[in-house]
Design an enzyme around this catalytic site. Structure first.
Site, PDB file in Angstrom:
ATOM      1  N   THR A 183     -28.670  11.108  55.933  1.00  0.00           N
ATOM      2  CA  THR A 183     -28.495  12.400  56.595  1.00  0.00           C
ATOM      3  C   THR A 183     -27.957  13.445  55.628  1.00  0.00           C
ATOM      4  O   THR A 183     -27.273  13.127  54.668  1.00  0.00           O
ATOM      5  CB  THR A 183     -27.525  12.299  57.788  1.00  0.00           C
ATOM      6  OG1 THR A 183     -26.255  11.835  57.330  1.00  0.00           O
ATOM      7  CG2 THR A 183     -28.058  11.375  58.861  1.00  0.00           C
TER       8      THR A 183
ATOM      9  N   GLU B 277     -25.108  16.255  61.382  1.00  0.00           N
ATOM     10  CA  GLU B 277     -25.867  15.490  60.389  1.00  0.00           C
ATOM     11  C   GLU B 277     -27.351  15.544  60.732  1.00  0.00           C
ATOM     12  O   GLU B 277     -27.733  15.285  61.874  1.00  0.00           O
ATOM     13  CB  GLU B 277     -25.421  14.033  60.361  1.00  0.00           C
ATOM     14  CG  GLU B 277     -23.918  13.824  60.226  1.00  0.00           C
ATOM     15  CD  GLU B 277     -23.548  12.364  60.400  1.00  0.00           C
ATOM     16  OE1 GLU B 277     -23.768  11.589  59.459  1.00  0.00           O
ATOM     17  OE2 GLU B 277     -23.060  12.007  61.488  1.00  0.00           O
TER      18      GLU B 277
END
Length: 319
Positions: free
Chosen positions: A207, A256
């Site tokens: 992420t 994220e």
């Protein structure tokens, strides 16, 4: 668009100008209507279209004890205002001293003497001057005294007036669809990509984590389908996680973005750390929940990616 930081930066004899005043947080559809009217009036009068706004937001100055998340950061607000076709943006540093001006003092010092206004475009709910003593009628009276016309803007045809408050309410509930309807575009956050705990990478879902000082309201915890726009302007499809990830202890609240379906040749070179990126929220897929074990979490994340892929394919088809 010229951007002046403070009234002192505005050149002498700047006018004639058609002026509007406001915070313009979010630059939503109500704001866009005001800006369109502003530009049209300015063009018809052979004058400059000028927006006057404030930094910090007045509510943060008058109520520092009450947290106020801004829908857009200063950079994005300026860019959105510029896109409307206005000629100049004047950002006034807002202080308690500045707020002590009477309505007449404010109009004379800002609108008349510095900007040379021939017209002012405002909503009928406008408030200005010390203690918000000035309203639309006050501005009309002052316009007659100082030689400028006041043009009122109405929010017509809606059950509820487009507003920054409504957008914040929608985002607090994770309702990014309603937020997008009011904004006239998807809600965005902007921030630098920073290193996280690397749990996503360990699970097979790397992420891009936004820094804690990222701008834009953080929507409710959950998983969203959206887009990540990198520094070069490439728009990547993403599954976006917002929250503290309750499956793991000791994780602070984060935003994220897991970029999905990257070309194979770009996987090894795909490094966003240190880049300033935009994260765009298209749809909420689910709330944030805790899972019993990593295997169950991975299964859910695979499902999230599949659903995000389908949502974003439809979003692409609709644009």
């Amino acid at each position: 668009m010229q951007h002046f930081s403070g009234l002192d930066a505005v050149p002498a004899e700047f006018g004639p100008a058609v002026v509007t005043i406001g915070n313009f947080d979010g630059v939503h559809r109500g704001h866009i209507a005001v800006l369109a009217q502003l530009v049209a009036e300015a063009r018809s009068r052979n004058a400059r279209a000028v927006v006057v706004t404030f930094d910090p937001h007045p509510r943060r100055v008058h109520r520092p004890d009450v947290e106020l998340e801004l829908i857009t950061g200063a950079e994005d607000r300026a860019a959105l205002i510029a896109a409307s076709g206005v000629d100049a943006l004047v950002t006034i540093h807002y202080t308690l001293d500045f707020a002590q001006q009477s309505p007449d003092e404010f109009v004379r010092s800002v609108i008349v003497e510095r900007l040379g206004a021939c017209a002012v475009v405002i909503g009928h709910d406008v408030r200005f001057g010390r203690g918000n003593a000035g309203d639309f009628d006050t501005m009309t009276e002052l316009g007659a005294q100082h030689g400028f016309e006041v043009i009122g803007i109405d929010d017509a045809g809606h059950d509820r007036r487009w507003s920054s408050t409504w957008i914040r309410e929608a985002l607090a509930g994770g309702d990014v669809d309603t937020a997008a309807e009011i904004l006239g575009r998807p809600h965005r956050m902007r921030g630098e990509v920073v290193h996280g705990a690397a749990r996503g990478r360990e699970l097979g879902f790397p992420t891009a984590n936004l820094s804690a000082d990222a701008t834009g309201v953080i929507p409710a915890d959950g998983v969203y389908a959206g887009w990540l726009l990198d520094h070069g302007g490439t728009r990547w499809p993403a599954a976006i996680s917002v929250g503290s990830n309750p499956t793991f202890d000791g994780v602070s609240r984060q935003v994220e973005s897991h970029v999905i379906d990257r070309p194979e040749e770009s996987v090894e070179d795909f490094d966003l750390y240190g880049q300033d990126v935009l994260v765009e929220f298209i749809a909420r897929l689910r709330p944030m929940v805790a899972y019993h074990g990593v295997e169950a979490l991975i299964e859910q994340m695979n499902d999230d990616v599949d659903r995000a892929r389908a949502v974003l394919a439809q979003d692409t088809a609709n644009t």
